[in-house]
Design an enzyme around this catalytic site. Sequence first.
Site, PDB file in Angstrom:
ATOM      1  N   ASP A  62       0.855  -1.189   0.000  1.00  7.99           N
ATOM      2  CA  ASP A  62       0.000   0.000   0.000  1.00  7.99           C
ATOM      3  C   ASP A  62       0.887   1.234   0.000  1.00  7.99           C
ATOM      4  O   ASP A  62       2.101   1.146   0.146  1.00  7.99           O
ATOM      5  CB  ASP A  62      -0.986  -0.020   1.164  1.00  7.99           C
ATOM      6  CG  ASP A  62      -0.321  -0.007   2.521  1.00  7.99           C
ATOM      7  OD1 ASP A  62       0.870   0.344   2.595  1.00  7.99           O
ATOM      8  OD2 ASP A  62      -0.984  -0.345   3.513  1.00  7.99           O
ATOM      9  N   ASP A  95      -7.910  -7.427   0.920  1.00  6.21           N
ATOM     10  CA  ASP A  95      -6.930  -7.606   1.996  1.00  6.21           C
ATOM     11  C   ASP A  95      -7.577  -7.196   3.300  1.00  6.21           C
ATOM     12  O   ASP A  95      -8.477  -6.345   3.317  1.00  6.21           O
ATOM     13  CB  ASP A  95      -5.682  -6.747   1.764  1.00  6.21           C
ATOM     14  CG  ASP A  95      -5.903  -5.300   2.213  1.00  6.21           C
ATOM     15  OD1 ASP A  95      -5.501  -4.960   3.346  1.00  6.21           O
ATOM     16  OD2 ASP A  95      -6.513  -4.521   1.455  1.00  6.21           O
TER      17      ASP A  95
END
Length: 361
Positions: free
Chosen positions: A92, A266
Amino acid sequence: MSKFSFNIHHQHKKARNGVITTAHGEIRTPAFMPVGTRGTVKAMLPESVAETGADILLGNTYHLMLQPTAERIARLGGLHKFMNWDKPILTDSGGFQVMSLSKLRKITEEGVSFSSHINGDKYMLTPERSTEIQHLLGSTITMAFDECTPYPATFEEAKTSMQLTTRWANRSRNAFVKRDGYAQFGIIQGSVYEELREQSARDLVELDFEGYAIGGLAVGEGQELMFKVLDYAPDFLPQNKPCYLMGVGKPADIIGAVRRGIDMFDCVIPTRSGRNGQAFTKYGTVNIRNSKYADDNEPLEHDCLCPACKNYSKAYLHLLVRIGEILGAMLMTWHNLTYFQNLMSRIRKYIKLGKDFDFDS
């Protein structure tokens, strides 16, 4: 080296079953990514994570830039070598953690200045720096730097935030080093406003990312409102590219999101819940700390092939978790990750067969 690609093999209504091909191998979709925040999935060996059926895991730019630093990981051969994981890794951008963990943060057009939650040191994270860090880590899939719009937000607040994310996406895209088999995903924002989600998607599609993520959900809006956004948001994105719903991982949410066209997920739920003594089963959740399991000689699930279920009783797991033994966290986490990968496998099978997901999560 393989080029990055996404091939849809089967589709049932909006749900898609396919394969993402990357420099580090293939990802079967819909896919669930275990979260390895600091270069490890907590309480698990990397090879054990692979044994659960995971094709890809997630690393976190914010935490890795602080410790041990991206430059150190690069010197040591990159994140794949560093943590002994040869499958794909998605990182990320660090934006969400900067917003949620750091004190004294300041958001400007340039980026976000903040103090480390570890020692108070000051940092500046920009779209360019976030992209550079992810490149140094060797991420298979890099995320564009964004501002995760808080909830609730007024239309004007969400619009201002979305427009900043769009400008940052432009800078992230310009900073991305294109290589065969690697990808960068743009993140659409806009809170719960359809007009803003559509504008965000339109702007980011022009940048021709290899995939797209829907951000700013699972931040307190509730399942009903989240599904309302997902009823339209994926339709604004290219159908030939992966669509990733960030931070969503409750089984019922995954099933509902796949039905609406989501390919990737996720969440820390399976690992965090496991360490806290909660197991996911097809019969519902089990709080193994409950005293009723102290004499229960049955496994968590009879047909689960994880080590916790094949070798140990609920009574033994109850003891381990109650006394704080590390093995308890390991076995409960292993079971939960296996459960989630089995769930994704069942979803893929149902899509292939052209059947609705009429099973309980």
